[in-house]
Motif scaffolding. Structure first.
Motif, PDB file in Angstrom:
ATOM      1  N   LEU A 180      12.979   8.570   4.505  1.00 40.32           N
ATOM      2  CA  LEU A 180      13.122   9.586   3.458  1.00 40.32           C
ATOM      3  C   LEU A 180      12.679  10.951   3.979  1.00 40.32           C
ATOM      4  CD1 LEU A 180      13.777  10.339   0.525  1.00 40.32           C
ATOM      5  CD2 LEU A 180      11.421   9.746  -0.072  1.00 40.32           C
ATOM      6  N   ASN A 181      11.572  10.978   4.707  1.00 41.96           N
ATOM      7  CA  ASN A 181      11.080  12.259   5.219  1.00 41.96           C
ATOM      8  C   ASN A 181      11.985  12.830   6.307  1.00 41.96           C
ATOM      9  OD1 ASN A 181       8.942  12.644   3.492  1.00 41.96           O
ATOM     10  ND2 ASN A 181       7.478  11.550   4.786  1.00 41.96           N
ATOM     11  N   LYS A 182      12.619  11.949   7.060  1.00 39.71           N
ATOM     12  CA  LYS A 182      13.578  12.422   8.068  1.00 39.71           C
ATOM     13  C   LYS A 182      14.757  13.107   7.373  1.00 39.71           C
ATOM     14  CE  LYS A 182      16.303  10.755  12.003  1.00 39.71           C
ATOM     15  NZ  LYS A 182      16.766   9.563  12.746  1.00 39.71           N
ATOM     16  N   TYR A 183      15.202  12.507   6.285  1.00 43.02           N
ATOM     17  CA  TYR A 183      16.282  13.115   5.495  1.00 43.02           C
ATOM     18  C   TYR A 183      15.829  14.465   4.944  1.00 43.02           C
ATOM     19  CZ  TYR A 183      19.204  14.104   1.437  1.00 43.02           C
ATOM     20  OH  TYR A 183      20.003  14.734   0.513  1.00 43.02           O
ATOM     21  N   ARG A 184      14.638  14.514   4.375  1.00 49.25           N
ATOM     22  CA  ARG A 184      14.144  15.742   3.755  1.00 49.25           C
ATOM     23  C   ARG A 184      13.949  16.848   4.793  1.00 49.25           C
ATOM     24  NH1 ARG A 184      12.414  15.444  -1.413  1.00 49.25           N
ATOM     25  NH2 ARG A 184      10.911  17.122  -1.106  1.00 49.25           N
ATOM     26  N   GLU A 185      13.499  16.462   5.969  1.00 50.40           N
ATOM     27  CA  GLU A 185      13.290  17.445   7.038  1.00 50.40           C
ATOM     28  C   GLU A 185      14.612  18.112   7.424  1.00 50.40           C
ATOM     29  OE1 GLU A 185      11.767  17.576  11.707  1.00 50.40           O
ATOM     30  OE2 GLU A 185      11.748  15.689  10.592  1.00 50.40           O
ATOM     31  N   ARG A 186      15.668  17.326   7.402  1.00 49.82           N
ATOM     32  CA  ARG A 186      16.995  17.834   7.759  1.00 49.82           C
ATOM     33  C   ARG A 186      17.412  19.001   6.858  1.00 49.82           C
ATOM     34  NH1 ARG A 186      21.947  13.522   7.553  1.00 49.82           N
ATOM     35  NH2 ARG A 186      23.697  14.953   7.571  1.00 49.82           N
ATOM     36  N   PHE A 187      16.914  18.992   5.629  1.00 50.19           N
ATOM     37  CA  PHE A 187      17.278  20.040   4.679  1.00 50.19           C
ATOM     38  C   PHE A 187      16.147  21.032   4.440  1.00 50.19           C
ATOM     39  CE2 PHE A 187      20.050  16.457   3.670  1.00 50.19           C
ATOM     40  CZ  PHE A 187      21.282  17.083   3.745  1.00 50.19           C
ATOM     41  N   GLY A 188      15.128  20.979   5.299  1.00 49.71           N
ATOM     42  CA  GLY A 188      14.033  21.930   5.161  1.00 49.71           C
ATOM     43  C   GLY A 188      13.158  21.669   3.953  1.00 49.71           C
ATOM     44  N   LEU A 189      13.153  20.421   3.466  1.00 49.10           N
ATOM     45  CA  LEU A 189      12.323  20.075   2.307  1.00 49.10           C
ATOM     46  C   LEU A 189      10.974  19.534   2.782  1.00 49.10           C
ATOM     47  CD1 LEU A 189      15.094  18.194   0.290  1.00 49.10           C
ATOM     48  CD2 LEU A 189      14.299  20.536  -0.095  1.00 49.10           C
ATOM     49  N   ASP A 190       9.961  19.706   1.965  1.00 55.07           N
ATOM     50  CA  ASP A 190       8.621  19.226   2.327  1.00 55.07           C
ATOM     51  C   ASP A 190       8.600  17.701   2.411  1.00 55.07           C
ATOM     52  OD1 ASP A 190       7.679  21.802   2.346  1.00 55.07           O
ATOM     53  OD2 ASP A 190       7.001  21.743   0.254  1.00 55.07           O
ATOM     54  N   SER A 191       7.769  17.195   3.315  1.00 53.28           N
ATOM     55  CA  SER A 191       7.578  15.744   3.404  1.00 53.28           C
ATOM     56  C   SER A 191       6.853  15.254   2.156  1.00 53.28           C
ATOM     57  CB  SER A 191       6.749  15.384   4.636  1.00 53.28           C
ATOM     58  OG  SER A 191       7.454  15.707   5.808  1.00 53.28           O
ATOM     59  N   VAL A 192       7.136  14.002   1.796  1.00 53.05           N
ATOM     60  CA  VAL A 192       6.405  13.394   0.681  1.00 53.05           C
ATOM     61  C   VAL A 192       5.521  12.292   1.244  1.00 53.05           C
ATOM     62  CG1 VAL A 192       8.006  13.952  -1.174  1.00 53.05           C
ATOM     63  CG2 VAL A 192       8.432  11.943   0.214  1.00 53.05           C
ATOM     64  N   HIS A 193       4.332  12.201   0.718  1.00 55.09           N
ATOM     65  CA  HIS A 193       3.367  11.215   1.213  1.00 55.09           C
ATOM     66  C   HIS A 193       3.021  10.235   0.096  1.00 55.09           C
ATOM     67  CE1 HIS A 193       2.977  13.749   4.740  1.00 55.09           C
ATOM     68  NE2 HIS A 193       2.804  14.786   3.925  1.00 55.09           N
ATOM     69  N   ASP A 194       2.342   9.178   0.470  1.00 58.95           N
ATOM     70  CA  ASP A 194       1.866   8.195  -0.510  1.00 58.95           C
ATOM     71  C   ASP A 194       2.993   7.666  -1.391  1.00 58.95           C
ATOM     72  OD1 ASP A 194      -0.664   8.536   0.484  1.00 58.95           O
ATOM     73  OD2 ASP A 194      -1.239  10.041  -1.004  1.00 58.95           O
ATOM     74  N   MET A 195       4.014   7.141  -0.726  1.00 52.06           N
ATOM     75  CA  MET A 195       5.128   6.532  -1.452  1.00 52.06           C
ATOM     76  C   MET A 195       4.895   5.026  -1.587  1.00 52.06           C
ATOM     77  SD  MET A 195       7.188   9.008  -2.126  1.00 52.06           S
ATOM     78  CE  MET A 195       8.698   8.164  -2.599  1.00 52.06           C
ATOM     79  N   GLU A 196       5.437   4.451  -2.664  1.00 50.36           N
ATOM     80  CA  GLU A 196       5.349   2.997  -2.827  1.00 50.36           C
ATOM     81  C   GLU A 196       6.153   2.297  -1.730  1.00 50.36           C
ATOM     82  OE1 GLU A 196       4.627   4.862  -6.801  1.00 50.36           O
ATOM     83  OE2 GLU A 196       6.203   5.062  -5.276  1.00 50.36           O
ATOM     84  N   ALA A 197       5.849   1.034  -1.531  1.00 50.24           N
ATOM     85  CA  ALA A 197       6.435   0.269  -0.424  1.00 50.24           C
ATOM     86  C   ALA A 197       7.936   0.045  -0.614  1.00 50.24           C
ATOM     87  CB  ALA A 197       5.729  -1.077  -0.310  1.00 50.24           C
ATOM     88  N   ILE A 198       8.612  -0.168   0.521  1.00 47.76           N
ATOM     89  CA  ILE A 198      10.028  -0.540   0.518  1.00 47.76           C
ATOM     90  C   ILE A 198      10.124  -2.065   0.485  1.00 47.76           C
ATOM     91  CG2 ILE A 198      12.170  -0.519   1.867  1.00 47.76           C
ATOM     92  CD1 ILE A 198      11.474   2.193   0.700  1.00 47.76           C
ATOM     93  N   ALA A 216       0.840  -1.203   0.000  1.00 41.15           N
ATOM     94  CA  ALA A 216       0.000   0.000   0.000  1.00 41.15           C
ATOM     95  C   ALA A 216       0.876   1.254   0.000  1.00 41.15           C
ATOM     96  CB  ALA A 216      -0.899   0.001   1.234  1.00 41.15           C
ATOM     97  N   LEU A 217       0.323   2.340  -0.532  1.00 38.72           N
ATOM     98  CA  LEU A 217       1.022   3.621  -0.462  1.00 38.72           C
ATOM     99  C   LEU A 217       1.087   4.078   0.992  1.00 38.72           C
ATOM    100  CD1 LEU A 217      -0.615   5.507  -3.481  1.00 38.72           C
ATOM    101  CD2 LEU A 217       1.665   4.485  -3.402  1.00 38.72           C
ATOM    102  N   GLY A 218       2.173   4.744   1.343  1.00 38.89           N
ATOM    103  CA  GLY A 218       2.288   5.208   2.724  1.00 38.89           C
ATOM    104  C   GLY A 218       3.452   6.174   2.877  1.00 38.89           C
ATOM    105  N   GLU A 219       3.673   6.591   4.114  1.00 37.17           N
ATOM    106  CA  GLU A 219       4.770   7.522   4.379  1.00 37.17           C
ATOM    107  C   GLU A 219       6.083   6.751   4.484  1.00 37.17           C
ATOM    108  OE1 GLU A 219       6.354  10.692   7.751  1.00 37.17           O
ATOM    109  OE2 GLU A 219       4.375   9.779   7.985  1.00 37.17           O
TER     110      GLU A 219
END
Length: 421
Positions: free
Chosen positions: A59-77, A52-55
């Motif tokens: 990746l979002n922890k990495y993006r937060e470190r650089f002040g980038l917006d969170s991404v949602h509905d990502m494909e599974a790992i 299922a799509l999810g957070e």
């Protein structure tokens, strides 16, 4: 006889290539084996929560470190160990794809630590990363911009290569935030703020000769203030210890003994002078506490180019006797290396800048000698002149900006060095 002996002399055999190389993530600079990668599914399903799509928290922890917006509905790992061996795809002994339980193939390899997508060549070629470091006001952002511009428009052609951003997003950001303001509008770039981390700019220097693996350039625009802040360097400076080469920027105005003299000699057009400068040695000592101390014998053998920036300012110190530097010094003259590194030209510049640093900042030179085993000294001007009130007074005319990079190409055995004919 010498001709015949040269004719029949065997060429030294190149060291055998390993089956695969450890990967250094160009985003978070973690180092890991190609077997440790994870994958992003190529599709999603609503009837299977594993797909299922999810957070994506990492990746979002990495993006937060650089002040980038969170991404949602990502494909599974997807983890390779959860997939049968026969459904794992290998290329040149490197795991490059998975076929999932629904028969769908994915080749989207991710770093296991930050979940950013890895370059296609990761694991197949050495992860050679070059870092730019230096204290606040050393002009790293301006140098990076001038260097990338020069690599793309001049240097790459001289070495039968191309210099390309890793993806379209990096291309857009570099062009709009760095290249256009500087090269098209003549606006000086603002100093990187400590609290505002810049996501790495990742470029690849790709050779037309397919035998040569591409070189990944990662310019991690660490705020200069972070280079003398132990906690900050620990958090954001991991890239340094996993770098294959270092460009260490030193602003002549950081050197107390000549700062006032340059000010006096420049006279009515002081340009950009800043009240607070970090001493170059402080940067080295902070780096020592963060990672050099943990290296064998408390030294690092990472090839390090010490780059004296704003070399155009040194004309204010030049005289015929060469008290600091001679009026006819090579550092004021543009130079282009083509096909190979001119070792005589390099020796001249390295010697001149070493002697200059020895005269004006012996503690810094001594500290470099103690902690770095493989160094070379260069002088560059990213702009060609000193800006006044954040504006360039003419066209950007870089002087020798690519020379330290070419030396690193030489040290990493991408190009050869020759003495002048």
């Amino acid at each position: 006889m010498s001709f015949l002996s040269n004719l029949f002399r065997r060429k030294p055999q190149a060291a055998p290539r390993p089956l695969f190389y450890d990967i250094v993530c160009p985003y978070c600079f973690s180092k890991f084996s190609p077997e440790e990668v994870v994958f992003r599914a190529s599709h999603h399903r609503e009837d299977d929560e594993d797909y299922a799509l999810g957070e994506d928290e990492l990746l979002n922890k990495y993006r937060e470190r650089f002040g980038l917006d969170s991404v949602h509905d990502m494909e599974a790992i997807l983890h390779p160990l959860d997939v049968p061996e026969e459904h794992r795809l290998y290329s040149d002994h490197v795991l490059t794809g998975l076929t999932d339980r629904y028969g769908e193939l994915t080749r989207r390899r991710l770093c296991p630590h930050c979940h950013n997508e890895l370059p296609v060549t990761a694991g197949k070629v050495p992860s050679n990363i070059i870092s730019i470091i230096g204290a606040s006001q050393a002009g790293k952002s301006v140098y990076m911009t001038s260097l990338i511009h020069t690599l793309q428009h001049v240097t790459a052609d001289h070495f039968d290569a191309a210099c390309m951003p890793l993806n379209a997003e990096i291309s857009r950001k570099f062009r709009t935030m760095y290249e256009e303001p500087l090269f098209e509008r003549g606006d000086l770039l603002t100093s990187t703020q400590k609290e505002k981390m810049q996501e790495p700019f990742i470029f690849q220097f790709v050779f037309k000769d397919e035998e040569k693996p591409p070189l990944t350039l990662v310019f991690f625009d660490v705020a200069g203030e972070g280079m003398v802040d132990q906690d900050y360097l620990g958090l954001h400076g991991q890239h340094i210890k996993n770098s294959a080469g270092i460009l260490f920027m030193v602003d002549p105005l950081q050197i107390r003994s000549i700062r006032e003299r340059i000010k006096i000699n420049i006279g009515d057009k002081p340009g950009e002078f800043v009240s607070q400068y970090d001493e170059p040695r402080d940067v080295v000592l902070t780096m020592f506490g963060d990672f050099i101390a943990y290296q064998e014998k408390g030294k690092t053998d990472i090839p390090t180019a010490i780059v004296l920036t704003k070399s155009d300012m040194l004309t204010a110190l030049a005289d015929e006797e060469g008290t600091y530097i001679k009026t006819n010094s090579n550092i004021f003259n543009p130079m282009e290396h083509r096909k190979y590194m001119d070792l005589d030209e390099f020796a001249n510049i390295d010697g001149e800048v070493r002697r200059f640093i020895e005269k004006v900042d012996k503690p810094f030179k001594g500290t470099m000698d103690v902690y770095f085993t493989d160094t070379a000294y260069f002088a560059v001007s990213a702009l060609g002149s000193n800006p006044v009130e954040q504006k360039l007074q003419g066209l950007v005319s870089p002087i020798r900006v690519d020379e330290p990079f070419i030396w690193l190409l030489y040290k990493l055995k991408y190009i050869e060095g020759r003495e002048s004919q």
